[in-house]
Design an enzyme around this catalytic site. Structure first.
Site, PDB file in Angstrom:
ATOM      1  N   SER A 134     148.509   0.884 101.070  1.00 54.29           N
ATOM      2  CA  SER A 134     149.435   0.835  99.949  1.00 54.29           C
ATOM      3  C   SER A 134     149.023   1.847  98.897  1.00 54.29           C
ATOM      4  O   SER A 134     147.856   2.257  98.826  1.00 54.29           O
ATOM      5  CB  SER A 134     149.458  -0.554  99.315  1.00 54.29           C
ATOM      6  OG  SER A 134     148.260  -0.796  98.587  1.00 54.29           O
ATOM      7  N   ASP A 135     149.988   2.254  98.079  1.00 55.22           N
ATOM      8  CA  ASP A 135     149.621   2.943  96.850  1.00 55.22           C
ATOM      9  C   ASP A 135     148.911   1.935  95.957  1.00 55.22           C
ATOM     10  O   ASP A 135     148.982   0.721  96.175  1.00 55.22           O
ATOM     11  CB  ASP A 135     150.863   3.528  96.174  1.00 55.22           C
ATOM     12  CG  ASP A 135     150.545   4.746  95.310  1.00 55.22           C
ATOM     13  OD1 ASP A 135     149.380   4.890  94.875  1.00 55.22           O
ATOM     14  OD2 ASP A 135     151.457   5.566  95.062  1.00 55.22           O
ATOM     15  N   TRP A 136     148.228   2.451  94.923  1.00 56.82           N
ATOM     16  CA  TRP A 136     147.323   1.603  94.127  1.00 56.82           C
ATOM     17  C   TRP A 136     148.131   0.572  93.337  1.00 56.82           C
ATOM     18  O   TRP A 136     148.915   0.902  92.455  1.00 56.82           O
ATOM     19  CB  TRP A 136     146.480   2.493  93.227  1.00 56.82           C
ATOM     20  CG  TRP A 136     145.169   2.873  93.830  1.00 56.82           C
ATOM     21  CD1 TRP A 136     143.944   2.791  93.222  1.00 56.82           C
ATOM     22  CD2 TRP A 136     144.904   3.371  95.145  1.00 56.82           C
ATOM     23  NE1 TRP A 136     142.952   3.192  94.089  1.00 56.82           N
ATOM     24  CE2 TRP A 136     143.509   3.564  95.273  1.00 56.82           C
ATOM     25  CE3 TRP A 136     145.704   3.660  96.244  1.00 56.82           C
ATOM     26  CZ2 TRP A 136     142.910   4.021  96.440  1.00 56.82           C
ATOM     27  CZ3 TRP A 136     145.113   4.136  97.407  1.00 56.82           C
ATOM     28  CH2 TRP A 136     143.741   4.307  97.491  1.00 56.82           C
ATOM     29  N   GLY A 137     147.934  -0.696  93.690  1.00 58.11           N
ATOM     30  CA  GLY A 137     148.700  -1.768  93.090  1.00 58.11           C
ATOM     31  C   GLY A 137     150.059  -1.969  93.731  1.00 58.11           C
ATOM     32  O   GLY A 137     150.876  -2.730  93.215  1.00 58.11           O
ATOM     33  N   GLY A 138     150.294  -1.338  94.866  1.00 58.11           N
ATOM     34  CA  GLY A 138     151.600  -1.380  95.512  1.00 58.11           C
ATOM     35  C   GLY A 138     151.719  -2.371  96.650  1.00 58.11           C
ATOM     36  O   GLY A 138     152.656  -2.276  97.441  1.00 58.11           O
TER      37      GLY A 138
END
Length: 830
Positions: free
Chosen positions: A235-239
């Site tokens: 995932s993207d960061w926090g995604g």
């Protein structure tokens, strides 16, 4: 659990299946979220080491914050590399970045960014390569190969539909099936099939209502089943937004860690055999990536303190060469190259300030940042130089580049529990001193600034948290009691809050107080503050700069933007140059007819003064050697090798995302953005709408001239499944060496479904000496003739005639060949 893997002895790469059998379910689950911001979880009992990742794509920052941190090489940004149209160069850049990654202990680079440019206002426009999927895909394939051939995993991103930054964490990109397949998935498909990337990063946004990180069709059906992807999906960061659902959909790794979305995954897996099976497969992907990067065999020291800041002469030379090759000579009436030894007035806000990179996660602590002024000064062709700023182009006040002392307390007025220093007055706390909680601390930052004269000075704060600023003990800026969300720090921070004060000439003390707030931003422990300071602007500076320019043989006016304007988390402001820059350009042009305009932006801008400018060079953000590369081109020591990889529209109304519905089509409303323009973006929109762009896709001038002639098809007809081969001659008809890009577009003369007037399908960068002739050969396959039939779920090339259009830009295609496909060809999709 230790912070770093056991590196006392190297271990051989284990059998992944056997290793999985030894892992408990709890251990398997632990692998599926990061240990911290940049590292995976280690399992010491089975010698599973940590794997470190690092932001790219225009450099390897390492594990430090977005500002400060270990020094590293800063390469040209994505659109600058895209404008080179040079596949071999992108491979070379990828290989060079692999070595930089290994210096930082990283086995994974979070790059390249390969979303197709849909709008001129995308905040990460500068990070992407091009508006065309084939150009993007070929360049990205070369970049990925260069990285991975040298042992570092690439992570093409953001998969998929992340073409703007507006509400990117929640918005749904509603994309028609044909546009999705032909434009937005195509670069990812090319990279997966042709370069076998070891990882892919999902986008923050939703796709047709479902988060990309939870999307079984995107991650399972298309990526893995249809394309054959064998790597890891992170995932993207926090995604990451779910536990079992994302694991079952195909998301392998939640980043960053410790886990937030997957806190309940173990319990789900214990109670559901399907989820448990998904966990095993996700853990397999993590272990496979560790193995592919050689980390089982050679566990790296992944501590940030172990990062190396080695600067290599060959890397500097590559960056300088790549920067010049990406610069696009938009206009030249004969002024360039400049004659050596003449007086040059170097004017503008970007003259003495090196704009080498965009903002957001792409920024880093570059080894050097050479401004145009410094580059011209150091050129062997330089004569006498004078300089003036003329006007300001900052979105925010400048950050003082001085040492900042920080003291940490548990609460205001408490005992000091930690201290450290920072190299500048913008601080990001990805980590805090030992004993200081990242979630609950009070920091006092102290620094000194110099007031060069008595007068009014401006101060500012922007922060992802609460902050206030005192000057000589007196409150000047309050961003504490009235803190409100703004457009800084990926949307997690406030807006910039300003104040001013009269200062006497001399040294003054600034003290900022900061504490995290309770704003739930989706990334645990993200804390940052930015302090700004400058003298109040001088209203007469434009006239003073023009007067200086009038006294020189040449004027070089350096205008554009910087990483505050062009950044992740917020879209671009518009097309007009910020501040008084257009006024400055006009004034300098009026004062000196021998004026070169050097533009440094991350995308298209309007140029109301273009008709009066004898020479315009688009230099982008070209990396740490920016000024040297600009000087090389201005004096003709290097060829301006770039060709536009994005159409420059004449006005914002000509941008394809604006004419139909400016709310739902761009930037979006009610939680969704509809791609109503479908296939017709960039040059495809230009052809359909009949507009005249400021500069066409593929445009760029050389210091010499080229003639493209004698096109020949090996055979006038092709059967389904058969390649078509053709050739064309290119001659350098000028007096000096140079380069051009031969571009081949396909036009379907008759189609059951509407198609763009033409589509780029092949290109070749050609370097030739004066008078030299070369033969360029192209091969077209069935997919190059096909469109996507969303009703049939298949790629279709219909029997009939196709025009093959050949030239040096999308608006300059003088040669045509006719190719006949003898029967229909189809290729089914999932």
């Amino acid at each position: 659990m230790t912070d770093t893997p056991n590196t006392d002895h190297a271990t051989s790469t284990p059998d992944i299946g056997a290793l999985l059998d030894q892992l408990t379910l709890e251990e398997q689950v632990s692998l599926l979220a990061g240990a911290d911001f940049w590292r995976t979880v280690a399992i010491p009992r089975l010698n599973v080491p940590q794997l470190k990742v690092s932001d790219g794509p225009a450099g390897v920052r390492g594990g430090g914050p977005l500002v400060g941190g270990t020094k590293t090489a800063a390469y040209p940004v994505g659109i600058a590399l895209g404008s080179t149209w040079n596949v071999a160069l992108l491979h070379e850049v990828g290989a060079s970045l692999a070595r930089e990654a290994l210096d930082k202990g990283a086995g994974v680079l979070l790059a390249p960014t390969i979303n197709v440019l849909r709008s001129a206002l995308n905040g990460r426009n500068f990070e992407n390569y091009a508006e065309d999927p084939v150009l993007t895909g070929r360049l990205a394939t070369a970049y990925v190969r260069g990285l991975q051939e040298n042992g570092v995993a690439a992570t093409p991103k953001h998969f998929a539909g992340n073409e703007s930054e507006y509400q990117r964490g929640t918005i749904s990109s509603d994309i028609p099936a044909r546009a999705m397949r032909e434009l937005y998935l195509r670069p990812f498909e090319m990279v997966v099939k042709d370069a076998d990337p070891w990882a892919i990063m999902t986008a923050y946004n939703r796709l047709d209502g479902m988060y990309c990180s939870d999307h079984p069709w995107l991650l399972g059906t298309v990526l893995r089943k249809e394309w054959g992807f064998t790597g890891l999906v992170m995932s993207d960061w926090g995604g990451t937004h779910s536990a079992g659902e994302s694991a079952r959909a195909g998301l392998d790794l939640e980043m960053p860690g410790p886990t937030k979305a997957r806190t309940g995954l173990l319990q789900e897996a214990q109670n559901d055999p399907v989820t448990a099976a998904a966990v095993r497969e996700r853990a397999r992907a993590v272990l496979t990536l560790i193995g592919r990067t050689g980390t089982f065999t050679n566990p790296r020291d992944v501590r940030d303190s172990a990062e190396q800041d080695t600067e290599r002469p060959e890397t500097r030379a590559l960056i300088r060469r790549a920067a010049a090759e990406g610069m696009v000579l938009l206009k030249n009436t004969g002024l360039l190259p400049l004659k050596p030894g003449r007086t040059v007035a170097v004017i503008g806000p970007n003259a003495g300030s090196a704009q080498v990179m965009g903002g957001g996660s792409a920024q880093m602590n570059a080894h050097r940042a050479v401004s145009p002024l410094d580059g011209l000064r150091e050129s062997p062709d330089a004569g006498t130089l004078t300089t003036a700023t003329g006007c300001d182009n900052g979105k925010f006040l400048p950050v003082p580049q001085v040492t900042v002392s920080a003291e940490y307390r548990d609460h205001p007025g408490g005992e000091v529990v930690g201290r450290d220093t920072r190299p500048q007055a913008e601080v990001m706390w990805f980590q805090t001193p030992e004993g200081v909680s990242t979630a609950n601390f009070h920091a006092t930052l102290t620094l000194s600034v110099q007031a060069p004269h008595t007068g009014r000075y401006d101060f500012s704060l922007a922060s992802a948290g609460l902050s206030r600023l005192l000057v000589d003990g007196q409150p000047v800026v309050d961003n504490w009691d009235a803190w409100a969300p703004g457009d800084t720090y990926f949307g997690f921070g406030s807006g910039e809050v300003r104040g001013h004060r009269e200062l006497s000439a001399g040294t003054h003390e600034l003290r900022a107080e900061y504490t995290p707030n309770s704003f739930e931003n989706g990334i645990a422990g993200f804390n940052a503050v930015r302090i700004g300071f400058r003298p109040a602007p001088d209203d007469g500076s434009v006239a003073q700069a023009a007067a200086l320019a009038a006294q020189a043989d040449y004027a070089v006016v350096c205008v554009g933007t910087n990483g505050d304007w062009e950044t992740e988390g917020v879209d671009r402001w518009g097309l007009d140059l910020p501040g008084r820059q257009d006024e400055l350009v006009r004034a300098v042009l009026n004062a000196n007819p021998n004026t070169v305009v050097v533009l440094q932006t991350g995308g298209p801008v309007s140029m109301p003064w273009l008709g009066s400018a004898p020479a315009v060079l688009q230099a982008w953000f070209p990396g740490q050697e920016a000024g040297h590369a600009i000087a090389d081109v201005l004096y003709g020591r290097a060829e301006p090798g770039g060709r536009l990889s994005q159409t420059f529209p004449a006005s914002l109304e000509d941008d394809p995302t604006h004419p139909l519905n400016p709310d739902v089509q761009y930037p979006g409303e009610d939680g969704r953005v509809e791609y109503r323009e479908g296939l017709f973006t960039g040059y495809r929109h230009v052809d359909r709408a009949g507009t005249t762009p400021l500069f066409a896709f593929g445009h760029g001038l050389s210091f010499t001239t080229f003639e493209v002639s004698n096109p020949q098809l090996a055979a006038a007809a092709a059967a389904p499944g058969q390649d078509a081969r053709l050739s064309v001659q290119v001659k350098n008809t000028g007096a000096r060496p140079g380069s051009t890009v031969v571009q081949l577009y396909v036009h379907d003369r008759e189609s059951r479904l509407e198609r763009p007037e033409k589509e780029l399908k092949a290109f070749a960068k050609v370097h030739l000496n004066a008078g030299e002739i070369a033969t360029v050969e192209f091969t077209l396959g069935m997919r190059d003739l096909a469109y996507y039939d969303d009703a049939e779920h298949a790629w279709v090339a219909e029997a009939g005639d196709f025009d093959l259009l050949i030239g040096q830009s999308s608006a300059d295609l003088p040669l045509t060949l006719r190719l006949t496909l003898t029967d229909n060809w189809t290729e089914a999709t999932s």
